[in-house]
Design an enzyme around this catalytic site. Sequence first.
Site, PDB file in Angstrom:
ATOM      1  N   LEU A 169       0.739  -1.302   0.220  1.00 47.60           N
ATOM      2  CA  LEU A 169      -0.034   0.006   0.048  1.00 47.60           C
ATOM      3  C   LEU A 169       0.876   1.311  -0.051  1.00 47.60           C
ATOM      4  O   LEU A 169       1.871   1.403   0.617  1.00 47.60           O
ATOM      5  CB  LEU A 169      -0.870  -0.052   1.156  1.00 47.60           C
ATOM      6  CG  LEU A 169      -1.965   1.043   1.524  1.00 47.60           C
ATOM      7  CD1 LEU A 169      -2.844   1.159   0.874  1.00 47.60           C
ATOM      8  CD2 LEU A 169      -1.991   1.118   3.008  1.00 47.60           C
ATOM      9  N   CYS A 170       0.359   1.944  -0.808  1.00 48.93           N
ATOM     10  CA  CYS A 170       1.107   3.464  -0.735  1.00 48.93           C
ATOM     11  C   CYS A 170      -0.081   4.563  -0.753  1.00 48.93           C
ATOM     12  O   CYS A 170      -1.168   4.520  -0.542  1.00 48.93           O
ATOM     13  CB  CYS A 170       2.375   3.754  -1.687  1.00 48.93           C
ATOM     14  SG  CYS A 170       1.445   3.917  -3.426  1.00 48.93           S
ATOM     15  N   ALA A 171       0.427   5.753  -0.934  1.00 44.85           N
ATOM     16  CA  ALA A 171      -0.560   7.001  -0.938  1.00 44.85           C
ATOM     17  C   ALA A 171      -1.484   6.833  -2.196  1.00 44.85           C
ATOM     18  O   ALA A 171      -2.753   6.817  -1.948  1.00 44.85           O
ATOM     19  CB  ALA A 171       0.084   8.413  -1.277  1.00 44.85           C
TER      20      ALA A 171
END
Length: 385
Positions: free
Chosen positions: A74-76
Site C-alpha cells: 500500500l502507498c498513497a
Amino acid sequence: MNAEHATTVERLLEKADAGEPFLLLDVRNDDEYEAWKVEGRRQIEMLHIPYFDFVEDPGLVAQVLSDRREVLVLCAKGGSSGFVAELLRAAGITAKNVEGGMIAYGDYLQPVCVPLDADEADRFEIWQLNRRGKGCLSYVIRCGTAAIVVDPSRNVRAYARLVERLGARLVGVFDTHVHADHLSGGPELARLSGASYCMAAGTGGELKHAVTPVREGEEIRLGDAPGRSLAVRVVETPGHTPGSTSFLVGRRHLLTGDTIFVSGIGRPDLGGYVAEWGRVLYHTLHERLGALPDDVVILPAHYADVSEIRDDGVVAGRLGEIRRTVLELQIRSAEEFVEAMKSALSAPPEIYSRIIATNLGTSQVEAEEAAEWELGKNQCAASGH
Ligand SMILES: [Fe+2]
C-alpha cells in the site's frame, strides 16, 4: 494490471475484518504513515518500509519478507506500491498492489443494512455507508421506490449505484449540517439525480448552494402505497453548528449528524464560538434529546474508533445507554459544560475552514486538491477518545 497482481481496498478490509492472514506492507513516508493508517476491525499485521528504502536497497525484500505469506502493498495512490509489489514477486513472494492506495481507502464506502423491528423492516430500509478510512457515516433510506440520502460524501456515484440497486429513485439529498471535516457530496448528488438538496433553514444566508430548507417538525414522506409509507421527521438539534438537524426515521431511528455519537458528542467550537454554541449544544443534548425515550437508536455521522462498529457491522447505540456512559452528558450545568468543552478541545485542523467554505458554496476546489484536503480521519468529536 494483471488481476492476480492487484487487489482493492474493499477486499483488503474484508480480509482484515474476517481475520484472514496477510501482511500489509505500507511503503509511504514516515510522516504519512504516522498520521494515518489502515484500520481493520481486527488487528492487521503491518510492516512499514518507505518506498525509497526499497529503491536504495532492493535487498530489503529478502530480509523482511522471507516467509512467503500473502503480502498486500500500500502507498498513497497505488503507484510506488505497485513497484514494490513487483520487486516482491520477482523474489518469489505472493504480493498484490492495493489499487488506489490511501486515496482509495479514504473514498471507500462500505454499505451495511441497519436491522429494524419486523413491522418497520417490511416497510422500509436504512443503509449505513461507512467511510472506513475517515470514520464518516452517511445513509440511504428507501421506502417503496423512493429513496433519500443523508450526509453523502464526495463519492457520489456509490450512492447513485446503491439507490439503483434497491430499485428506487432518489427524491431528496440532505445534509445534517455544514460539515467541516469532509466535503459534502450533497450538491453534486442532487445535480446528478435531479433530486432536491435540502438543509436546515437555520443554516442561514451564508449558504450559496440552491437548497430546499427544512424546518422543525416537518415530515418528509417516502413511498405512496397505502399503509406502507415512511415519515422522516425533522428535529432541530443546534449546537455543533447553529443549523445542525437530526432526522427521525420511522418510530425510533434518529440520524443525529455530529450532535451526538455512540461514544461522545460533537464539538461546538468549529465556528469559533465555543461559549455560544456550547450553551446551545448543552440545551439540545438535555432538553431536545432529553425528551426522547431510551430506546431511540442513534445513527451518527461519525465514529472515532473501529471498536464502535458492532458485530453486525453497524455503528449505532441506544440513546439510554449513551446517556449513561458518555461523560459530557453527566455534566449538569451549561456553564460547567462550556468550561469542559474549552479545556478538552484542541485547535481543529487548519484545512477545516476551507472545507467549510467549499461546503457553503463560497469557494470551489478541484478533485485532486479535494482528495488532499480529506486525507486522515475525522476530528469531529469532543469526547470519549
Ligand atoms: Fe460536523
